[in-house]
Design an enzyme around this catalytic site. Sequence first.
Site, PDB file in Angstrom:
ATOM      1  N   ASP A 191      53.077  36.746  97.375  1.00 42.81           N
ATOM      2  CA  ASP A 191      52.136  36.963  96.278  1.00 42.81           C
ATOM      3  C   ASP A 191      52.401  38.347  95.707  1.00 42.81           C
ATOM      4  O   ASP A 191      52.245  39.353  96.410  1.00 42.81           O
ATOM      5  CB  ASP A 191      50.687  36.852  96.780  1.00 42.81           C
ATOM      6  CG  ASP A 191      49.686  37.135  95.660  1.00 42.81           C
ATOM      7  OD1 ASP A 191      49.623  36.332  94.713  1.00 42.81           O
ATOM      8  OD2 ASP A 191      48.982  38.164  95.744  1.00 42.81           O
ATOM      9  N   GLU A 276      55.844  32.743  92.970  1.00 49.69           N
ATOM     10  CA  GLU A 276      55.179  32.182  91.799  1.00 49.69           C
ATOM     11  C   GLU A 276      56.054  32.401  90.566  1.00 49.69           C
ATOM     12  O   GLU A 276      56.713  33.432  90.425  1.00 49.69           O
ATOM     13  CB  GLU A 276      53.820  32.844  91.590  1.00 49.69           C
ATOM     14  CG  GLU A 276      52.804  32.537  92.670  1.00 49.69           C
ATOM     15  CD  GLU A 276      51.484  33.249  92.437  1.00 49.69           C
ATOM     16  OE1 GLU A 276      50.495  32.577  92.126  1.00 49.69           O
ATOM     17  OE2 GLU A 276      51.467  34.490  92.582  1.00 49.69           O
ATOM     18  N   ASP A 357      44.748  38.574  98.595  1.00 46.65           N
ATOM     19  CA  ASP A 357      46.202  38.501  98.463  1.00 46.65           C
ATOM     20  C   ASP A 357      46.837  37.702  99.594  1.00 46.65           C
ATOM     21  O   ASP A 357      47.765  36.916  99.365  1.00 46.65           O
ATOM     22  CB  ASP A 357      46.785  39.909  98.409  1.00 46.65           C
ATOM     23  CG  ASP A 357      46.307  40.693  97.199  1.00 46.65           C
ATOM     24  OD1 ASP A 357      45.981  40.051  96.179  1.00 46.65           O
ATOM     25  OD2 ASP A 357      46.250  41.934  97.271  1.00 46.65           O
TER      26      ASP A 357
END
Length: 400
Positions: A191, A276, A357
């Site tokens: 992340d 991501e 997170d």
Amino acid sequence: MSVTVNQVKRAFKYRFRPTDAQAAELSRTFGCVRKVYNLALAARSEAWMLRQERVNYNATSAMLTSWKKSEELAFLSEVSSVPLQQTLRHLQGAFGNFWQKRAKYPAFKSKKKSRRSAEYTTSGFRYRDGRLTLAKMSEPLDIVWSRPLPEGASPSTVTVSQDAAGRWFVSMLCDDIPAPMPGTTNAVGIDAGITSLVTLSTGEKVTNPTFERKDRARLAKAQRVLAKKARGDGANRAKARRKVAKVHARITDRRCDHLHKLTTRLVRENQTIVIEDLTVRNMVKNHFLARAISDAAWTTMRGMLEYKCAWYGRDLVAIDRWFPSSKLCSACGALQRKMPLHVRTWTCACGVTHDRDVNAAKNVLAEGLSVTVCGAGVRPQRSSPGGQSATKQKTPRREP
């Protein structure tokens, strides 16, 4: 057990210290490369606008021959012809990218703003016993060999460049077989963030070094001095501009060194890495976060992960950018309706308290593994305009 890797093209970049004669020759070459590129671009643009005619590389190569014979452009014959031919090939590639809608229409090169570089193929240089000599030069370059070339490797192309800070670099493209990394079955979700550069699904947080913020005062001072120099101030303005460039170079070098160490560690320790698919170009439109996002250099980090995973046989999975990784409970799968940025820890209805997170990284990993099993999109193309990744079409939504 180790992972088998294949032969790859790899560039090895070094600094070098040119003599006065070499610096003058390279500066002339940079200018001629820029001139030929602009002339060819103007000719191709004019041919299309007036006659709807596409001019290819062969036609511009013939034009280069005629330009050298003209009295006005006779100076093009004073430098090596190899970089001039290469810049025509680069222009052909730029038009190819434009026609395939991968890039904008090619732009003219600027004397002050464009990158100063020249590319030599095998006919334009000689490499023997660790000594590199370029065409039109009698002495080899004084290269600072910070690391050796692969044993038995011979450069296929050599690119010489000078950055805005005045530093000289030479990049040699060689065939190489990366050293194999030990096999592993580990998988990790990442992340990306600002306070923490990355948060791993293992719970580890890597602090963002914020190199630009640390040098912000030094950069601001150098920019103030430059702003006070009037345009056309000659050497004084050039000296001030070089000081600004040196601060930027220091920031970039430190940031790249940190990202190289981080990405190499992630690739070495894990077989599967899940990230991501962030659209950084849209995120930096937020003027409150643009500077911090740019300092984090998420795009650079992803690029490093992509080519290092390809080198060493690792799997890189990019999940859809709209996947609600922060809103999902990694324990029970419950989806929260809202999750403002200021909320760093939260408790789910199931009773589990999450670090925002770490929870997001766990969800990224779980989604990436499910995408891999289902056979949906892996490594969606970032350059496809308006396209959706297969992950968005295949992503199963978990309900509370």
